[in-house]
Design an enzyme around this catalytic site. Structure first.
Site, PDB file in Angstrom:
ATOM      1  N   SER A 143      -4.372  -8.922   6.443  1.00 40.07           N
ATOM      2  CA  SER A 143      -3.440  -8.757   5.267  1.00 40.07           C
ATOM      3  C   SER A 143      -2.305  -9.888   5.573  1.00 40.07           C
ATOM      4  CB  SER A 143      -2.896  -7.533   4.860  1.00 40.07           C
ATOM      5  OG  SER A 143      -1.779  -7.644   3.916  1.00 40.07           O
ATOM      6  N   TYR A 156       1.910   0.895   7.143  1.00 39.93           N
ATOM      7  CA  TYR A 156       0.717  -0.052   6.874  1.00 39.93           C
ATOM      8  C   TYR A 156       0.856  -1.289   7.567  1.00 39.93           C
ATOM      9  CZ  TYR A 156      -2.071  -3.061   3.450  1.00 39.93           C
ATOM     10  OH  TYR A 156      -2.743  -3.821   3.136  1.00 39.93           O
ATOM     11  N   LYS A 160      -2.045  -3.640   9.797  1.00 40.15           N
ATOM     12  CA  LYS A 160      -2.770  -4.938   9.288  1.00 40.15           C
ATOM     13  C   LYS A 160      -2.448  -5.781  10.352  1.00 40.15           C
ATOM     14  CE  LYS A 160      -4.984  -3.462   5.752  1.00 40.15           C
ATOM     15  NZ  LYS A 160      -6.627  -3.853   5.726  1.00 40.15           N
TER      16      LYS A 160
HETATM   17  C1  RM4 Z   1      -1.185  -6.012   0.910  1.00 36.17           C
HETATM   18  C2  RM4 Z   1       0.068  -6.670   0.373  1.00 36.17           C
HETATM   19  C3  RM4 Z   1       0.256  -6.192  -1.271  1.00 36.17           C
HETATM   20  C4  RM4 Z   1      -0.081  -4.827  -1.374  1.00 36.17           C
HETATM   21  C5  RM4 Z   1      -1.313  -4.297  -0.675  1.00 36.17           C
HETATM   22  C6  RM4 Z   1      -1.511  -2.944  -0.763  1.00 36.17           C
HETATM   23  O1  RM4 Z   1      -1.453  -6.205   2.150  1.00 36.17           O
HETATM   24  O2  RM4 Z   1       1.157  -5.949   0.974  1.00 36.17           O
HETATM   25  O3  RM4 Z   1       1.153  -6.952  -1.607  1.00 36.17           O
HETATM   26  O4  RM4 Z   1      -0.097  -4.713  -2.754  1.00 36.17           O
HETATM   27  O5  RM4 Z   1      -1.122  -4.704   0.523  1.00 36.17           O
END
Ligand code: RM4
Length: 253
Positions: A143, A156, A160
Site C-alpha cells: 500500500s 495497519y 503494509k
Molecule cells: C490504504 C490507504 C487508503 C485507505 C485504505 C484502507 O492503504 O491508506 O487511504 O482507504 O488503506
C-alpha cells in the site's frame, strides 16, 4: 493474453482488488485459484464468470492468519489446477481506529491477517514453486501506507510496510530459483475496506484534492499492474514496488 495457460492464485480474491485481479488474469489466459474468508456460495458467481471465460477456477474458504490455511490453499491449487505460476498475496484488513486507545486485540488481528497471513501464504507458494523447478512470480498487495502514515491506521501501516519489505527479502532469497517477488502499492482505492471511512465527505474531498488524477482508485485499476508483474513482460523485475495511487504519494505541493 499475457498469462496464457499459467496458473494464477490470489488471496482475498472474493471481492475488491482481489476479485478484479482474478478476472483480469483469466482474461489473459490463466486458470485461477481464489482463497477468501467468504462462504463459497457467495463467490460462486465469480467462479462461474471465470469458467465462462474458458478457464478453470478453484476456491478455498479460509482465514490467512492460520498457517494451515496456506498449506491447504497450495494443496487446493495443485490438486485442482496442477501447479502454480503466479501467486498474489492480497488479503488484508484495515479497521480504522485511533492510536492512544487502540485495543490490543485489534492490533493483534490486523498484524496476524495482513503480515503473518502474507508471510505464511508467500512461504507456502514459494516452496511449491521451488518444488516445481520452473520459477514463478509472487506479488504482494502492499500500500501507499507502507510509505506514509495514517492517524487512524497505526496498527495497519506497519503491516503494509512489512509486506513491502517482505517482497524485498524474498526477492533475494528466491532469485536463484527464478522466482520474482514484487509489490504493488495501491493508493486510496474505493472498496469495502474503506467504505465507512470515505463516507465522511469532508475527509473524502480533502483526500481527492491530493490526488493529481482527481479521483479515488477503482479495484480494476490494480488488475493491469498485477497481471504485468506476473507476466513475462516483467521478466527482469524483482524486489520492486509499483505505486498505483493516481499520483497521490508524490503530491506535496
Ligand atoms: C490504504 C490507504 C487508503 C485507505 C485504505 C484502507 O492503504 O491508506 O487511504 O482507504 O488503506
Amino acid at each position: 493474453m499475457l498469462l496464457e495457460n499459467r496458473i494464477f492464485a490470489i488471496t482475498g480474491g472474493a471481492s475488491g482488488i482481489g476479485r478484479e485481479a482474478a478476472l483480469e488474469a483469466a482474461r489473459h489466459g490463466a486458470d485461477v485459484a481464489i482463497s477468501d474468508i467468504a462462504e463459497e456460495e457467495t463467490v460462486q458467481p465469480l467462479l462461474d464468470e471465470i469458467t465462462s471465460l474458458g478457464r478453470k477456477a478453484v476456491y478455498l474458504q479460509g482465514d490467512v492468519s492460520a498457517a494451515e490455511t496456506a498449506t491447504c490453499f497450495i494443496e487446493t491449487i495443485v490438486q485442482g489446477l496442477g501447479g502454480l505460476d503466479i501467486f498474489v498475496s492480497n488479503a488484508g484488513i484495515c479497521p480504522f481506529h485511533s492510536f492512544l486507545d487502540l485495543p490490543s486485540e485489534t492490533l493483534r488481528r490486523t498484524v496476524e491477517v495482513n503480515l503473518l497471513g502474507a508471510y505464511f501464504m508467500v512461504q507456502a507458494a514459494a516452496n511449491q514453486m521451488v518444488r516445481q523447478g520452473r520459477g514463478g512470480a509472487i506479488i504482494a498487495v502492499s500500500s501507499i501506507s507502507a510509505l506514509v502514515g495514517g492517524e487512524f491506521q497505526s496498527h495497519y501501516t506497519p503491516t503494509k510496510a512489512g509486506v513491502h519489505s517482505l517482497m524485498q527479502s524474498t526477492a533475494i532469497a528466491l532469485g536463484r530459483h527464478g522466482i520474482r517477488c514484487n509489490s504493488v502499492l495501491p493508493g486510496t482505492i474505493r472498496t469495502a475496506i474503506n467504505e465507512q471511512d470515505l463516507a465522511d465527505e469532508t475527509k473524502a474531498e480533502a483526500m481527492i484534492r491530493r490526488i493529481p488524477l482527481g479521483r479515488f482508485g477503482r479495484p480494476e485499476d490494480l488488475a493491469g499492474p498485477i497481471v504485468f508483474l506476473g507476466s513475462d513482460l516483467a521478466g527482469y523485475v524483482t524486489g520492486a514496488s509499483l505505486l498505483v495511487d493516481g499520483g497521490c504519494f508524490v503530491n506535496l505541493q
